[in-house]
Design an enzyme around this catalytic site. Structure first.
Site, PDB file in Angstrom:
ATOM      1  N   LYS A  35       0.850  -1.187   0.000  1.00  0.00           N
ATOM      2  CA  LYS A  35       0.000   0.000   0.000  1.00  0.00           C
ATOM      3  C   LYS A  35       0.885   1.236   0.000  1.00  0.00           C
ATOM      4  O   LYS A  35       1.750   1.400   0.859  1.00  0.00           O
ATOM      5  CB  LYS A  35      -0.905   0.017   1.233  1.00  0.00           C
ATOM      6  N   ASP A  62      -3.371   4.337  -2.208  1.00  0.00           N
ATOM      7  CA  ASP A  62      -4.313   4.819  -1.186  1.00  0.00           C
ATOM      8  C   ASP A  62      -4.276   6.345  -1.150  1.00  0.00           C
ATOM      9  O   ASP A  62      -3.697   6.933  -0.240  1.00  0.00           O
ATOM     10  CB  ASP A  62      -3.878   4.198   0.157  1.00  0.00           C
ATOM     11  N   ASP A  67     -13.372  14.958  -4.326  1.00  0.00           N
ATOM     12  CA  ASP A  67     -13.485  16.244  -5.020  1.00  0.00           C
ATOM     13  C   ASP A  67     -14.729  16.164  -5.897  1.00  0.00           C
ATOM     14  O   ASP A  67     -15.496  15.192  -5.791  1.00  0.00           O
ATOM     15  CB  ASP A  67     -12.202  16.493  -5.843  1.00  0.00           C
ATOM     16  N   THR A 126     -11.337   6.411  10.733  1.00  0.00           N
ATOM     17  CA  THR A 126     -11.408   5.869  12.097  1.00  0.00           C
ATOM     18  C   THR A 126     -10.857   6.842  13.135  1.00  0.00           C
ATOM     19  O   THR A 126     -11.010   6.618  14.329  1.00  0.00           O
ATOM     20  CB  THR A 126     -10.646   4.530  12.199  1.00  0.00           C
ATOM     21  N   ARG A 217       3.693  -0.988  10.402  1.00  0.00           N
ATOM     22  CA  ARG A 217       4.846  -1.053  11.304  1.00  0.00           C
ATOM     23  C   ARG A 217       5.199  -2.424  11.875  1.00  0.00           C
ATOM     24  O   ARG A 217       6.387  -2.708  12.049  1.00  0.00           O
ATOM     25  CB  ARG A 217       4.676  -0.004  12.409  1.00  0.00           C
TER      26      ARG A 217
END
Ligand code: C5P
Length: 241
Positions: A35, A62, A67, A126, A217
């Site tokens: 990603k 991503d 718009d 989120t 990570r």
């Protein structure tokens, strides 16, 4: 791009091209894809995406377009030559915008003679809670707004949504088996949660019905990213067995 429940997409969150390519190479073959988001794209641009894609990894681009329909369609045509496997928009941009994105993705792919990308939507970020939504004039509970926008995404013909782990089971029930659910906020028990607050283990997220798990990570900060991927993949397979 392989589509199976619980496929891993490694989030290459860096502004550094060499580092992104190293991570992509280290995890190649063991993950469903990578990603690349705004952090990478604003620093390295389309050429950076091309150079990561050269490693052979399918790319989820991503960029969360939001718009007017004409501009989003133009942006989707703009990234089409990079041949992303997945692109995304904000569902809050509305059905006309989402359909324009989908049409542009299909038209551009047809012109290039390649398979069109999956077009998915972000529902409610989120990072926003009920109070944040009320402050922008949206009085519904976040989870109700997620369900509403996910249903609108499906009605608009898109392929799926990005959702938090705790939304997977409900959205899978609402939207059926074929709608793509892509889920960040996934943490193996042995990895630090970092700034992710509502986390779910990879096996649990896959078992709840997520198609792709976006994991950054725990893989990219590991001393051995390839070993971290193998460990996570085993957790997913173990939970499915
Ligand atoms: O490093 P970590 O596993 O937390 O990375 C998760 C990735 O998913 C990051 O690229 C982050 O921006 C993204 N993401 C997220 N939560 C969302 C949407 C995207 O963590 N709601």
């Amino acid at each position: 791009m392989q589509t199976r429940r619980g496929g891993i997409l490694v989030a290459l969150d860096t502004t550094d091209l060499a580092r992104a390519r190293d991570w992509a190479r280290a995890t190649a073959g063991a993950v469903a894809g990578v990603k690349l988001g705004l952090e990478f794209f604003t620093a390295q641009g389309p050429e950076g995406v091309r150079q990561v894609a050269e490693t052979g990894a399918p790319v989820f681009l991503d960029l969360k377009f939001h718009d007017i329909p004409n501009t989003v369609a133009g942006a989707i045509r703009g990234v089409a030559p990079l041949r992303p496997a997945i692109v995304n928009v904000h569902a809050a941009g509305g059905s006309v915008m989402m359909r324009a994105a989908l049409d542009a993705a299909r038209d551009a792919a047809a012109q290039l003679g390649v398979a069109p990308p999956k077009v998915i939507a972000v529902t409610v970020l989120t990072s926003l809670g009920d109070d944040d939504l009320a402050a922008v004039g949206q009085p519904h509970k976040a989870e109700d707004q997620v369900r509403r926008l996910a249903a609108l995404t499906q009605e608009s013909g898109l392929d799926g949504v990005v959702c938090s782990p705790r939304e997977i089971a409900q959205l899978r029930r609402d939207l059926g088996a074929d709608f793509l659910l892509v889920t960040p906020g996934v943490r193996p028990g042995w990895a630090a949660a970092g700034d992710q607050k509502r986390v779910m283990a990879p096996g649990e997220a896959a078992a709840a019905g997520a198609d792709y798990l976006v994991i950054g990570r725990p893989i990219t900060a590991a001393a051995d990213p390839a070993a971290a991927v193998r460990r996570i993949a085993q957790e997913i397979t173990g939970a499915a067995a």
